[in-house]
Design an enzyme around this catalytic site. Structure first.
Site, PDB file in Angstrom:
ATOM      1  N   ARG A  71       3.381   0.664  -6.138  1.00 14.91           N
ATOM      2  CA  ARG A  71       3.531  -0.156  -4.929  1.00 14.91           C
ATOM      3  C   ARG A  71       2.343  -1.084  -4.707  1.00 14.91           C
ATOM      4  O   ARG A  71       2.481  -2.133  -4.084  1.00 14.91           O
ATOM      5  CB  ARG A  71       3.672   0.749  -3.702  1.00 14.91           C
ATOM      6  CG  ARG A  71       4.918   1.576  -3.689  1.00 14.91           C
ATOM      7  CD  ARG A  71       4.902   2.461  -2.470  1.00 14.91           C
ATOM      8  NE  ARG A  71       4.962   1.653  -1.261  1.00 14.91           N
ATOM      9  CZ  ARG A  71       6.058   1.441  -0.563  1.00 14.91           C
ATOM     10  NH1 ARG A  71       7.178   1.964  -0.961  1.00 14.91           N
ATOM     11  NH2 ARG A  71       6.044   0.715   0.517  1.00 14.91           N
ATOM     12  N   TRP A 115      -3.111  -2.468  -1.599  1.00 16.17           N
ATOM     13  CA  TRP A 115      -2.781  -3.826  -2.042  1.00 16.17           C
ATOM     14  C   TRP A 115      -3.432  -4.718  -0.999  1.00 16.17           C
ATOM     15  O   TRP A 115      -2.989  -4.763   0.141  1.00 16.17           O
ATOM     16  CB  TRP A 115      -1.264  -4.017  -2.096  1.00 16.17           C
ATOM     17  CG  TRP A 115      -0.823  -5.314  -2.682  1.00 16.17           C
ATOM     18  CD1 TRP A 115      -0.628  -5.594  -4.004  1.00 16.17           C
ATOM     19  CD2 TRP A 115      -0.494  -6.523  -1.972  1.00 16.17           C
ATOM     20  NE1 TRP A 115      -0.211  -6.885  -4.151  1.00 16.17           N
ATOM     21  CE2 TRP A 115      -0.127  -7.480  -2.931  1.00 16.17           C
ATOM     22  CE3 TRP A 115      -0.493  -6.878  -0.625  1.00 16.17           C
ATOM     23  CZ2 TRP A 115       0.252  -8.772  -2.590  1.00 16.17           C
ATOM     24  CZ3 TRP A 115      -0.117  -8.174  -0.278  1.00 16.17           C
ATOM     25  CH2 TRP A 115       0.249  -9.100  -1.261  1.00 16.17           C
ATOM     26  N   LYS A 149      10.513 -13.427 -14.326  1.00 15.41           N
ATOM     27  CA  LYS A 149      10.135 -12.251 -15.117  1.00 15.41           C
ATOM     28  C   LYS A 149       8.935 -12.580 -15.997  1.00 15.41           C
ATOM     29  O   LYS A 149       7.979 -11.831 -16.071  1.00 15.41           O
ATOM     30  CB  LYS A 149      11.274 -11.787 -16.040  1.00 15.41           C
ATOM     31  CG  LYS A 149      12.435 -11.069 -15.420  1.00 15.41           C
ATOM     32  CD  LYS A 149      12.207  -9.632 -15.043  1.00 15.41           C
ATOM     33  CE  LYS A 149      11.659  -9.484 -13.671  1.00 15.41           C
ATOM     34  NZ  LYS A 149      12.496  -9.600 -12.526  1.00 15.41           N
ATOM     35  N   LYS A 169       5.548  -3.636  -5.718  1.00 11.50           N
ATOM     36  CA  LYS A 169       6.975  -3.381  -5.874  1.00 11.50           C
ATOM     37  C   LYS A 169       7.730  -3.672  -4.590  1.00 11.50           C
ATOM     38  O   LYS A 169       8.827  -4.207  -4.597  1.00 11.50           O
ATOM     39  CB  LYS A 169       7.158  -1.915  -6.271  1.00 11.50           C
ATOM     40  CG  LYS A 169       8.598  -1.499  -6.481  1.00 11.50           C
ATOM     41  CD  LYS A 169       9.118  -2.061  -7.767  1.00 11.50           C
ATOM     42  CE  LYS A 169      10.573  -1.790  -7.995  1.00 11.50           C
ATOM     43  NZ  LYS A 169      11.143  -2.760  -8.943  1.00 11.50           N
ATOM     44  N   ASN A 201      -0.793   1.082   5.928  1.00 11.41           N
ATOM     45  CA  ASN A 201       0.006   0.117   5.175  1.00 11.41           C
ATOM     46  C   ASN A 201       0.535  -0.878   6.202  1.00 11.41           C
ATOM     47  O   ASN A 201       1.173  -0.476   7.170  1.00 11.41           O
ATOM     48  CB  ASN A 201       1.156   0.871   4.489  1.00 11.41           C
ATOM     49  CG  ASN A 201       2.161  -0.037   3.826  1.00 11.41           C
ATOM     50  OD1 ASN A 201       1.881  -1.207   3.577  1.00 11.41           O
ATOM     51  ND2 ASN A 201       3.331   0.497   3.528  1.00 11.41           N
ATOM     52  N   GLY A 202       0.220  -2.168   6.047  1.00  8.13           N
ATOM     53  CA  GLY A 202       0.687  -3.156   7.022  1.00  8.13           C
ATOM     54  C   GLY A 202      -0.457  -4.091   7.402  1.00  8.13           C
ATOM     55  O   GLY A 202      -1.481  -4.144   6.720  1.00  8.13           O
ATOM     56  N   HIS A 252      14.550 -34.744 -14.523  1.00 10.02           N
ATOM     57  CA  HIS A 252      13.922 -35.328 -13.336  1.00 10.02           C
ATOM     58  C   HIS A 252      12.581 -34.684 -13.041  1.00 10.02           C
ATOM     59  O   HIS A 252      12.301 -34.299 -11.915  1.00 10.02           O
ATOM     60  CB  HIS A 252      14.863 -35.185 -12.132  1.00 10.02           C
ATOM     61  CG  HIS A 252      16.197 -35.819 -12.372  1.00 10.02           C
ATOM     62  ND1 HIS A 252      16.394 -37.180 -12.341  1.00 10.02           N
ATOM     63  CD2 HIS A 252      17.391 -35.266 -12.705  1.00 10.02           C
ATOM     64  CE1 HIS A 252      17.668 -37.437 -12.623  1.00 10.02           C
ATOM     65  NE2 HIS A 252      18.286 -36.294 -12.855  1.00 10.02           N
ATOM     66  N   GLU A 303      15.450 -16.382 -12.739  1.00  9.96           N
ATOM     67  CA  GLU A 303      15.053 -14.982 -12.940  1.00  9.96           C
ATOM     68  C   GLU A 303      14.238 -14.833 -14.237  1.00  9.96           C
ATOM     69  O   GLU A 303      13.235 -14.116 -14.272  1.00  9.96           O
ATOM     70  CB  GLU A 303      16.312 -14.096 -12.981  1.00  9.96           C
ATOM     71  CG  GLU A 303      16.083 -12.639 -13.288  1.00  9.96           C
ATOM     72  CD  GLU A 303      15.289 -11.864 -12.226  1.00  9.96           C
ATOM     73  OE1 GLU A 303      15.007 -12.432 -11.165  1.00  9.96           O
ATOM     74  OE2 GLU A 303      14.944 -10.711 -12.502  1.00  9.96           O
ATOM     75  N   GLU A 336       5.715 -13.115 -13.914  1.00 13.94           N
ATOM     76  CA  GLU A 336       5.267 -11.875 -13.270  1.00 13.94           C
ATOM     77  C   GLU A 336       4.492 -10.976 -14.220  1.00 13.94           C
ATOM     78  O   GLU A 336       3.463 -10.441 -13.850  1.00 13.94           O
ATOM     79  CB  GLU A 336       6.489 -11.047 -12.819  1.00 13.94           C
ATOM     80  CG  GLU A 336       7.088 -11.416 -11.490  1.00 13.94           C
ATOM     81  CD  GLU A 336       8.261 -10.509 -11.125  1.00 13.94           C
ATOM     82  OE1 GLU A 336       8.301 -10.065  -9.990  1.00 13.94           O
ATOM     83  OE2 GLU A 336       9.142 -10.244 -11.983  1.00 13.94           O
ATOM     84  N   CYS A 389       0.830  -1.195   0.000  1.00 10.62           N
ATOM     85  CA  CYS A 389       0.000   0.000   0.000  1.00 10.62           C
ATOM     86  C   CYS A 389       0.872   1.256   0.000  1.00 10.62           C
ATOM     87  O   CYS A 389       1.967   1.252   0.565  1.00 10.62           O
ATOM     88  CB  CYS A 389      -0.877   0.024   1.236  1.00 10.62           C
ATOM     89  SG  CYS A 389      -1.848  -1.469   1.422  1.00 10.62           S
TER      90      CYS A 389
HETATM   91  C1  G6P Z   1       8.740  -7.873  -4.907  1.00  8.66           C
HETATM   92  C2  G6P Z   1       9.095  -7.334  -6.277  1.00  8.66           C
HETATM   93  C3  G6P Z   1      10.320  -8.065  -6.829  1.00  8.66           C
HETATM   94  C4  G6P Z   1      11.478  -7.946  -5.848  1.00  8.66           C
HETATM   95  C5  G6P Z   1      11.093  -8.451  -4.457  1.00  8.66           C
HETATM   96  C6  G6P Z   1      12.144  -8.114  -3.420  1.00  8.66           C
HETATM   97  O1  G6P Z   1       8.267  -9.174  -5.006  1.00  8.66           O
HETATM   98  O2  G6P Z   1       7.989  -7.495  -7.166  1.00  8.66           O
HETATM   99  O3  G6P Z   1      10.695  -7.496  -8.075  1.00  8.66           O
HETATM  100  O4  G6P Z   1      12.567  -8.672  -6.335  1.00  8.66           O
HETATM  101  O5  G6P Z   1       9.883  -7.823  -4.021  1.00  8.66           O
HETATM  102  O6  G6P Z   1      12.201  -6.717  -3.301  1.00  8.66           O
HETATM  103  P1  G6P Z   1      13.422  -5.919  -2.707  1.00  8.66           P
HETATM  104  O7  G6P Z   1      12.964  -4.494  -2.706  1.00  8.66           O
HETATM  105  O8  G6P Z   1      13.632  -6.449  -1.309  1.00  8.66           O
HETATM  106  O9  G6P Z   1      14.601  -6.157  -3.564  1.00  8.66           O
END
Ligand code: G6P
Length: 617
Positions: free
Chosen positions: A27, A74, A494, A612, A100-101, A513, A490, A497, A2
């Site tokens: 966010r 969120w 990506k 984010k 937020n929290g 496997h 990764e 996501e 949030c």
């Molecule tokens: C969220 C974001 C990711 C990020 C992760 C860790 O899931 O969508 O892109 O890698 O948080 O975030 P940080 O700010 O701790 O690197």
């Protein structure tokens, strides 16, 4: 998660708050709302959907006034609806709250308040906190404590709360004031000339002022146009430290790119330059870091390293593990922060702890850092956000210096974390067995990374064409070995996501496997096949996929000969040193995922259900 923003000053609060919410939208973005004090009542406008929906709704209402709060949500407690959107009002209408929290003991508090006659409209934990403040206000203003009933009722309510919060509160009886507080959720106060802006993220502040105060856990700030005062939950006064943010709002604009993610992919050469700047020894044989707060002698005492993080940053930890072991010959473990914090792992006393977090606010990473510190370990942090909670609580660390990353899917921050992991590996290696000449070669390789990334980016039109051909597939495998296994993870992350395609990352040989059962015409495999000693092994894995009619998208070193007809698609990367290979190999999978998501019409910068910076457990 949030986003929170609140304004007190002489200007129209609504326009400043709505602009702030637009900047915070990355966010969390399932609903948004604003509350303004207007005369003797609080006006609330809130809508499920994007901030744009809120702006439309707000334009139909008069929102004059110089004090207000706004929120992007969120969802945690309660589905996505207008009613569950913040701000929430207390049942007597006197208080409005944004949060937020997560309030963990909200059901006990709610039962208590129901018994006292409070009513609830939403399913949220936030409304419970708002009514708890109203309950204490009733008692405070009945005269027992008297002096500052608004501030004291918030303080009292927070003392009963278990969980995490960044909050901002309005009270109709104090129309020129905001009370805000934090525990484990970020909160920053922007200090302007006769005006103040409180927000969960500096990006909502920088267009108004660059002077900020970072609130600490357990602190409350009481704001009016005349000034502000910080105090603790325990009622102690705190002297504020005003810091200056050195990036401007222009840095966080799109510069003609279609999405922030595209912009951030293409600015990686510059971002890597910025990460490296001033961080090599004069003789160019090792890396230098100013903020580790450890002497080289102390560093040499370290027997093990433990890296912790979440999401993409955890993939950077896996690359660190590989590079440290390969070049510095020192044992390294990489752990999910969310697992480490509850795992109670036995740790060698000579372990140095590293956390990696772009935002510096990820709650699980922060909790892992705190747990390591409680156990008496020294913790260093790699983070992009100056003044973030993780940066401030670590014993030392390294800033990434890549500027704000707005796209939810990490790109430039991730490759910068890989670069710093590689530079740290060099630093530790040079204290151990690595020779001067090998160190100088390594530094040369790191310095060449921005140019090599530029060359990898030049493949963008070709990768876009490949993406078009595969955009409608519903399953993908990403396969790599050694330092490129984390890059396979990764790549898969990506893709899922931002395009919502099911994707799995695996060590290439391990694919036999289990994942091979998925292989067929409908499931392409993206293979990392760099030049090197296990190139032939990777080719064998490709053959196994091909024999089962699986399409093969190969990412191979320029000039490397693959058997004719083996790869359906070939994407090349420039030849490079192992120190930078993970960085260079990341570029094609970022582009592939980005173009596939664009082809599928997905909202690349704001993928569904993601945030984010994840500030709840
Ligand atoms: C969220 C974001 C990711 C990020 C992760 C860790 O899931 O969508 O892109 O890698 O948080 O975030 P940080 O700010 O701790 O690197």
């Amino acid at each position: 998660m949030c986003g929170i923003v609140g304004y007190v000053g002489g200007r129209n609060a609504a326009s400043i708050i709505l602009e702030g919410l637009k900047r915070l939208e990355y966010r969390g973005y399932d609903s948004a709302g604003i509350a303004m004090i207007q005369g003797s009542a609080i006006t609330v406008v809130k809508k499920a959907g994007r901030v744009e929906e809120l702006i439309k709704a707000a334009s139909k209402v008069s929102l004059a006034g110089t004090v207000g709060i706004g929120h992007t949500r969120w969802a945690t407690h309660g589905g996505v609806s207008d009613i569950n959107a913040h701000p929430h009002l207390s049942s007597d209408g006197k208080f409005a709250l944004i949060h937020n929290g997560v309030i963990e003991n909200y059901s006990q508090i709610k039962a208590f308040l129901l018994g006292k006659g409070f009513t609830f409209r939403s399913e949220t934990d936030t409304e419970v906190l708002c009514n708890l403040i109203a309950y204490h206000y009733g008692k405070e203003s009945a005269g027992r404590n008297g002096q500052e009933p608004f501030l004291e009722s918030v303080r009292k309510a927070l003392r009963h709360v278990e969980g995490t919060y960044g909050i901002a509160v309005l009270c109709v009886d104090f129309p020129g004031e905001i009370v805000a507080a934090r525990k484990a959720s970020p909160l920053i106060l922007g200090v302007g000339d006769g005006e103040f802006i409180v927000a969960s993220d500096a990006s909502a502040i920088v267009s108004q002022t660059r002077n900020v105060v970072y609130l600490k856990d357990g602190e409350l700030v009481h704001i009016s146009a005349k000034g502000f005062a910080i105090s603790t939950l325990g009622q102690l006064d705190v002297s504020p430290v005003v810091d200056r943010i050195d990036w401007s709002v222009e840095v966080a604009s799109m510069d003609g790119y279609a999405h922030f993610m595209e912009k951030e992919i293409f600015e990686q050469p510059q971002a890597l330059e910025n990460t490296m700047r001033g961080r090599f020894s004069e003789d160019s044989s090792t890396a230098l870091f100013g903020g580790l707060n450890m002497t080289p002698a102390e560093f040499r005492q370290i027997d093990r390293f433990l890296f912790c993080a979440c999401g993409s940053a955890w993939h950077a930890c896996l690359v660190a593990e590989h590079l440290f072991e390969r070049f510095a010959r020192v044992p390294v473990e990489a752990d999910y922060a969310s697992e480490f914090r509850y795992r109670n792992a036995p740790l060698d006393p000579q372990t140095l702890f590293f956390v990696i977090s772009q935002s510096g606010e990820t709650i699980d990473t922060l909790a892992a850092l705190r747990e390591a510190k409680r156990k008496g370990f020294r913790v260093l942090a790699i983070s992009n956000v100056v003044g973030s909670s993780i940066a401030r609580e670590a014993d030392g660390g390294i800033y990434q210096h890549v500027g704000p990353e707005v796209g939810v899917a990490s790109t430039k921050a991730f490759t910068s974390q890989l670069l710093l992991a590689s530079m740290m590996a060099l630093y530790v290696a040079r204290m151990r067995d690595m020779s001067f000449n090998d160190g100088a070669d390594y530094v040369g390789a790191l310095k060449s990374a921005p140019d090599l990334v530029r060359r990898a980016l030049a493949q963008a039109p070709h990768i876009r064409a490949v993406a078009k051909r595969y955009a409608q597939h519903s399953d993908f495998l990403f396969l790599g070995r050694l330092s490129l296994f984390p890059i396979a993870l990764e790549g898969a992350l990506k893709l899922k996501e931002i395009s919502y395609i099911h994707a799995e990352g695996y060590p290439a040989a391990e694919m036999k496997h289990g994942p091979i059962a998925l292989v067929g015409e409908g499931c392409p495999s993206v293979f990392f096949a760099p030049r090197g000693e296990i190139f032939n092994k990777i080719v064998s894995s490709m053959q196994e996929i091909k024999a089962r009619k699986g399409p093969v998208i190969a990412i191979a070193t320029e000039g490397c000969e693959l058997p004719a007809g083996l790869a359906d698609e070939l994407i090349t990367i420039p030849d490079c040193h192992e120190a930078v290979l993970p960085i260079i190999a990341t570029i094609p999978v970022q582009l592939l995922s980005y173009y596939i998501a664009v082809e599928r019409g997905c909202d690349v910068d704001k993928p569904r259900n993601l945030a984010k910076s994840v500030t709840v457990e």
